[in-house]
Design a protein around this motif. Structure first.
Motif, PDB file in Angstrom:
ATOM      1  N   ALA A 429       0.855  -1.193   0.000  1.00 54.28           N
ATOM      2  CA  ALA A 429       0.000   0.000   0.000  1.00 54.28           C
ATOM      3  C   ALA A 429       0.889   1.240   0.000  1.00 54.28           C
ATOM      4  CB  ALA A 429      -0.921  -0.007   1.220  1.00 54.28           C
ATOM      5  N   PRO A 430       1.390   1.654  -1.167  1.00 53.84           N
ATOM      6  CA  PRO A 430       2.352   2.762  -1.240  1.00 53.84           C
ATOM      7  C   PRO A 430       1.830   4.075  -0.679  1.00 53.84           C
ATOM      8  CG  PRO A 430       2.248   1.558  -3.320  1.00 53.84           C
ATOM      9  CD  PRO A 430       1.111   1.079  -2.497  1.00 53.84           C
ATOM     10  N   GLY A 431       0.505   4.240  -0.651  1.00 57.30           N
ATOM     11  CA  GLY A 431      -0.059   5.483  -0.137  1.00 57.30           C
ATOM     12  C   GLY A 431      -0.217   5.506   1.363  1.00 57.30           C
ATOM     13  N   SER A 432       0.249   4.475   2.057  1.00 56.53           N
ATOM     14  CA  SER A 432       0.091   4.412   3.515  1.00 56.53           C
ATOM     15  C   SER A 432       0.919   5.486   4.211  1.00 56.53           C
ATOM     16  CB  SER A 432       0.538   3.038   4.036  1.00 56.53           C
ATOM     17  OG  SER A 432      -0.259   2.004   3.505  1.00 56.53           O
ATOM     18  N   ARG A 433       0.321   6.036   5.283  1.00 55.22           N
ATOM     19  CA  ARG A 433       1.109   6.911   6.148  1.00 55.22           C
ATOM     20  C   ARG A 433       2.162   6.067   6.870  1.00 55.22           C
ATOM     21  NH1 ARG A 433       0.108  12.365   5.165  1.00 55.22           N
ATOM     22  NH2 ARG A 433      -2.094  12.582   4.564  1.00 55.22           N
ATOM     23  N   ILE A 434       3.294   6.685   7.176  1.00 52.75           N
ATOM     24  CA  ILE A 434       4.374   5.899   7.778  1.00 52.75           C
ATOM     25  C   ILE A 434       3.979   5.350   9.142  1.00 52.75           C
ATOM     26  CG2 ILE A 434       6.141   7.166   6.501  1.00 52.75           C
ATOM     27  CD1 ILE A 434       6.802   8.631   9.113  1.00 52.75           C
ATOM     28  N   SER A 435       3.061   6.026   9.829  1.00 52.62           N
ATOM     29  CA  SER A 435       2.611   5.541  11.137  1.00 52.62           C
ATOM     30  C   SER A 435       1.794   4.261  11.026  1.00 52.62           C
ATOM     31  CB  SER A 435       1.788   6.615  11.839  1.00 52.62           C
ATOM     32  OG  SER A 435       0.637   6.947  11.070  1.00 52.62           O
ATOM     33  N   ALA A 436       1.281   3.966   9.833  1.00 51.33           N
ATOM     34  CA  ALA A 436       0.455   2.778   9.647  1.00 51.33           C
ATOM     35  C   ALA A 436       1.251   1.578   9.167  1.00 51.33           C
ATOM     36  CB  ALA A 436      -0.658   3.086   8.632  1.00 51.33           C
ATOM     37  N   LEU A 437       2.517   1.780   8.868  1.00 46.84           N
ATOM     38  CA  LEU A 437       3.334   0.683   8.360  1.00 46.84           C
ATOM     39  C   LEU A 437       3.796  -0.207   9.514  1.00 46.84           C
ATOM     40  CD1 LEU A 437       5.463   2.681   5.753  1.00 46.84           C
ATOM     41  CD2 LEU A 437       3.559   1.113   5.288  1.00 46.84           C
ATOM     42  N   PRO A 438       3.844  -1.527   9.305  1.00 47.48           N
ATOM     43  CA  PRO A 438       4.257  -2.421  10.386  1.00 47.48           C
ATOM     44  C   PRO A 438       5.733  -2.236  10.729  1.00 47.48           C
ATOM     45  CG  PRO A 438       4.054  -3.622   8.316  1.00 47.48           C
ATOM     46  CD  PRO A 438       3.525  -2.242   8.058  1.00 47.48           C
ATOM     47  N   CYS A 439       6.007  -2.108  12.030  1.00 47.50           N
ATOM     48  CA  CYS A 439       7.380  -1.901  12.490  1.00 47.50           C
ATOM     49  C   CYS A 439       7.563  -2.645  13.811  1.00 47.50           C
ATOM     50  CB  CYS A 439       7.672  -0.410  12.671  1.00 47.50           C
ATOM     51  SG  CYS A 439       9.369  -0.056  13.187  1.00 47.50           S
ATOM     52  N   PRO A 440       7.940  -3.922  13.775  1.00 49.33           N
ATOM     53  CA  PRO A 440       8.044  -4.732  14.994  1.00 49.33           C
ATOM     54  C   PRO A 440       8.924  -4.116  16.072  1.00 49.33           C
ATOM     55  CG  PRO A 440       8.218  -6.124  13.048  1.00 49.33           C
ATOM     56  CD  PRO A 440       8.224  -4.710  12.562  1.00 49.33           C
ATOM     57  N   LEU A 441       9.997  -3.434  15.679  1.00 44.81           N
ATOM     58  CA  LEU A 441      10.902  -2.866  16.677  1.00 44.81           C
ATOM     59  C   LEU A 441      10.194  -1.818  17.514  1.00 44.81           C
ATOM     60  CD1 LEU A 441      13.773  -2.918  17.758  1.00 44.81           C
ATOM     61  CD2 LEU A 441      14.412  -1.240  16.019  1.00 44.81           C
ATOM     62  N   ALA A 442       9.408  -0.949  16.873  1.00 47.87           N
ATOM     63  CA  ALA A 442       8.673   0.069  17.609  1.00 47.87           C
ATOM     64  C   ALA A 442       7.534  -0.543  18.414  1.00 47.87           C
ATOM     65  CB  ALA A 442       8.127   1.119  16.642  1.00 47.87           C
ATOM     66  N   GLU A 443       6.879  -1.547  17.839  1.00 44.48           N
ATOM     67  CA  GLU A 443       5.713  -2.143  18.494  1.00 44.48           C
ATOM     68  C   GLU A 443       6.095  -2.983  19.703  1.00 44.48           C
ATOM     69  OE1 GLU A 443       4.369  -4.209  15.102  1.00 44.48           O
ATOM     70  OE2 GLU A 443       3.739  -2.382  14.036  1.00 44.48           O
ATOM     71  N   GLN A 444       7.267  -3.593  19.683  1.00 42.85           N
ATOM     72  CA  GLN A 444       7.667  -4.481  20.775  1.00 42.85           C
ATOM     73  C   GLN A 444       8.577  -3.815  21.794  1.00 42.85           C
ATOM     74  OE1 GLN A 444       9.046  -8.352  19.497  1.00 42.85           O
ATOM     75  NE2 GLN A 444       7.803  -8.274  17.624  1.00 42.85           N
ATOM     76  N   ARG A 445       8.997  -2.585  21.538  1.00 37.70           N
ATOM     77  CA  ARG A 445       9.936  -1.941  22.450  1.00 37.70           C
ATOM     78  C   ARG A 445       9.376  -0.683  23.103  1.00 37.70           C
ATOM     79  NH1 ARG A 445      15.214  -3.788  22.049  1.00 37.70           N
ATOM     80  NH2 ARG A 445      15.056  -6.012  21.592  1.00 37.70           N
ATOM     81  N   GLU A 446       8.069  -0.634  23.260  1.00 38.56           N
ATOM     82  CA  GLU A 446       7.479   0.564  23.865  1.00 38.56           C
ATOM     83  C   GLU A 446       7.908   0.729  25.319  1.00 38.56           C
ATOM     84  OE1 GLU A 446       3.390   0.891  21.219  1.00 38.56           O
ATOM     85  OE2 GLU A 446       3.294   0.320  23.334  1.00 38.56           O
ATOM     86  N   ALA A 447       8.157  -0.380  26.010  1.00 38.14           N
ATOM     87  CA  ALA A 447       8.547  -0.300  27.413  1.00 38.14           C
ATOM     88  C   ALA A 447      10.039  -0.542  27.606  1.00 38.14           C
ATOM     89  CB  ALA A 447       7.758  -1.322  28.224  1.00 38.14           C
ATOM     90  N   ALA A 448      10.825  -0.324  26.544  1.00 35.38           N
ATOM     91  CA  ALA A 448      12.267  -0.563  26.629  1.00 35.38           C
ATOM     92  C   ALA A 448      12.911   0.419  27.600  1.00 35.38           C
ATOM     93  CB  ALA A 448      12.895  -0.411  25.246  1.00 35.38           C
ATOM     94  N   PRO A 449      14.017   0.033  28.260  1.00 35.42           N
ATOM     95  CA  PRO A 449      14.710   0.946  29.173  1.00 35.42           C
ATOM     96  C   PRO A 449      15.139   2.211  28.449  1.00 35.42           C
ATOM     97  CG  PRO A 449      15.548  -1.291  29.387  1.00 35.42           C
ATOM     98  CD  PRO A 449      14.637  -1.285  28.210  1.00 35.42           C
ATOM     99  N   GLU A 450      15.019   3.323  29.120  1.00 35.53           N
ATOM    100  CA  GLU A 450      15.323   4.614  28.500  1.00 35.53           C
ATOM    101  C   GLU A 450      16.805   4.937  28.615  1.00 35.53           C
ATOM    102  OE1 GLU A 450      13.402   6.836  26.933  1.00 35.53           O
ATOM    103  OE2 GLU A 450      11.580   5.662  27.022  1.00 35.53           O
ATOM    104  N   TYR A 451      17.677   4.057  28.149  1.00 32.14           N
ATOM    105  CA  TYR A 451      19.107   4.331  28.178  1.00 32.14           C
ATOM    106  C   TYR A 451      19.505   5.387  27.160  1.00 32.14           C
ATOM    107  CZ  TYR A 451      19.779   0.170  31.055  1.00 32.14           C
ATOM    108  OH  TYR A 451      19.741  -0.746  32.053  1.00 32.14           O
ATOM    109  N   ASP A 452      18.585   5.668  26.227  1.00 34.09           N
ATOM    110  CA  ASP A 452      18.926   6.651  25.208  1.00 34.09           C
ATOM    111  C   ASP A 452      18.843   8.074  25.729  1.00 34.09           C
ATOM    112  OD1 ASP A 452      16.106   6.117  25.404  1.00 34.09           O
ATOM    113  OD2 ASP A 452      15.818   7.454  23.698  1.00 34.09           O
TER     114      ASP A 452
END
Length: 537
Positions: A429-452
């Motif tokens: 779906a080339p017209g998709s907004r980037i927020s709608a694209l699947p991104c496992p790293l962002a989806e699985q790391r919401e509670a990651a330690p804030e070392y950054d």
């Protein structure tokens, strides 16, 4: 050791690598190496003569780097015959293991030589010839130049020809490029390019990646990696739908997908990715051995949650602009823009994406010997995260490489999977907004330690300069005044905001060492004041 012939200015890239060696003098991180399988009736004497001629031909291969006064310089030494004893190896695996060991031995930039070779015999008509050079004197393109010249010179040496007449004389040497680079900057020829970067990177916020572990000082040498494959069909489809934005390359498609992952993962829409630039804009530089490659920071704005096709257009536009202005050395950008510095981390960008158009052929032939290059070094992490890809048509394959002192193998796997997932979603779906694209790293790391998170900067008094209050502060104040060429420096003035740069910082370290005080180099290369530094001692 051979006699010094002359002393010449170092290039900006060489200065940076010299500085990095001061941080970690025993690192092989900046070694370049290639193994050449030689199959056929080899003449080792002719091979040694041919390689000696290559080194004699390129002054930079006979150079060392030293600090002379306030400048890093190239010290060019006279040519000397290369000794190439033949070692016996018990099969290919042992020969490769010995070659990898040689490639992992660090160089001493001040002593040189910065090239070493080894020849191992694995059978009556099979040898492995290993060439290792320091990145300060040769980049990946240079390895291809060296192999082409070695092939022609070896064939001539077997025929006992005069090797000085085999190749045309080089019109320039690497030191001429370094002098030309400095002249262009001194005369203002690169002013428009520098102005472009001032505008493009204005108000850039201190960036950091969401590390799994808290960073501790200088980056480590070990890495974690995960394979990455971007299928030709998906890349080709996205290039087609982006046709109205101009000629989008497979590399640009990969950069757009990676930018989406970075923005989603870091929760920051302001993304900066480093790209390599060959740095050989003049025809006469193409046949030279040397360190020409430059890092170009490409800044992308994803704050409007654009459609992926719109992001592709932005990527193309920013890449074209970046390469038009890519002759400003990355080191000069850092010194000019004075971005926030973190101890042991690269300013401006912490990630690199490269598509490697290798300069080495699959095979070559010389005087009845078939030459087959082989890779000796694993991927190295010059940045916190590096994506190395090789291109064949529209398909891109390679790996994501992360510094193991910051990231786990699980993060490497998720990152590779996320880039592919974003690309697959955009192709569907080339017209998709980037927020709608699947991104496992962002989806699985919401509670990651804030070392950054950036460490809280100490509150620094402003107003009237405070005088030193200890012997250490007095010593540092004198050194700062000397290096910064000022009459006096207050103990709360930040070094880089006061006119300092990386080279001047290392000069402070070396001058302090002469007085018996060992300063932590990695700390000095981050933001600091005299008082903050003195409190560490």
């Amino acid at each position: 050791m051979t006699e010094d012939l002359y002393v010449l200015p170092a290039s900006y890239g060489q200065q940076r690598l010299w500085l990095l060696e001061q941080i970690d003098p025993d690192t092989p991180l900046y070694n370049e190496a290639v193994g050449l399988w030689l199959r056929g009736p080899l003449d080792p004497t002719a091979l040694a003569a041919a390689m000696s001629a290559v080194v004699a031909r390129h002054e930079v291969l006979r150079s060392a780097l030293e600090l002379e006064g306030a400048e890093v310089v190239q010290v060019v030494r006279e040519p000397a015959p290369l000794e190439l004893p033949v070692y016996e190896a018990d099969g290919q695996e042992q020969a490769l293991e010995q070659a990898r060991e040689l490639a992992a031995v660090s160089f001493d930039l001040a002593c040189g030589p910065l090239v070493r070779c080894r020849l191992a015999r694995t059978g009556p008509e099979e040898h492995l010839f290993t060439v290792v050079v320091h990145h300060a004197v040769a980049d990946g393109w240079s390895l291809g130049v060296m192999l082409e010249e070695l092939t022609r010179l070896y064939a001539a040496a077997v025929r006992r020809e005069d090797l000085s007449t085999v190749l045309p004389e080089l019109p320039v040497q690497y030191a001429d490029f370094a002098a030309w680079q400095k002249e262009r900057l001194d005369t203002g020829e690169l002013k428009d390019q520098l102005d472009h970067w001032r505008e493009q990177l204005a108000d850039i916020a201190p960036a950091s990646l969401p590390a799994d572990r808290a960073p501790a000082g200088a980056p480590g040498r070990s890495t974690v990696r995960a394979p990455l494959r971007l299928p030709a069909a998906m890349v080709r489809q996205l290039r087609a739908v982006a046709g109205d934005t101009g000629d989008v390359t497979p590399f640009m498609v990969a950069l757009a997908a990676y930018a989406v992952v970075l923005a989603r993962w870091t929760r920051r829409p302001d993304v900066v990715v480093g790209l390599p630039f060959a740095g050989r804009s003049q025809e006469e530089l193409e046949s030279l051995v040397g360190f020409f490659v430059n890092t170009v920071p490409v800044r992308l704005d994803l704050s409007a949650d654009p459609e992926f096709t719109a992001l592709l257009g932005q990527v193309r536009s920013r890449c074209v602009e970046a390469y038009r202005n890519a002759e400003v050395p990355f080191e000069l950008l850092v010194d000019t823009l004075k971005p926030h510095r973190r101890t042991g981390r690269t300013p401006l960008t912490q990630t690199m994406l490269a598509v490697n158009n290798t300069w080495l052929p699959d095979t070559a032939e010389a005087a009845g010997v078939v030459i087959e290059p082989t890779t000796l070094l694993q991927e190295r992490a010059h940045f916190e995260i590096t994506i190395d890809l090789d291109g064949s048509g529209d398909e891109l394959t390679g790996a994501v490489v992360l510094q193991a002192d910051l990231f786990t193998q699980d993060t490497a796997d998720l990152l590779a999977r996320s880039v592919t997932s974003v690309l697959r979603g955009a192709a569907t779906a080339p017209g998709s907004r980037i927020s709608a694209l699947p991104c496992p790293l962002a989806e699985q790391r919401e509670a990651a330690p804030e070392y950054d998170a950036e460490p809280a900067m100490p509150s620094r008094p402003t107003g009237q300069a405070e005088a030193p209050r200890s012997a250490t502060e007095i010593m540092l104040a004198r050194l700062w005044a000397e290096v910064l060429e000022r009459d006096a420096v207050g103990v709360h003035e930040e070094f880089y905001a006061s006119g300092g740069n990386s080279l001047r910082a290392v000069r402070v370290v070396m001058r302090a060492r002469e007085q018996g005080v060992e300063l932590p180099v990695e700390r000095v290369l981050g933001e600091h004041t005299i008082r903050e530094l003195a409190e560490l001692l």
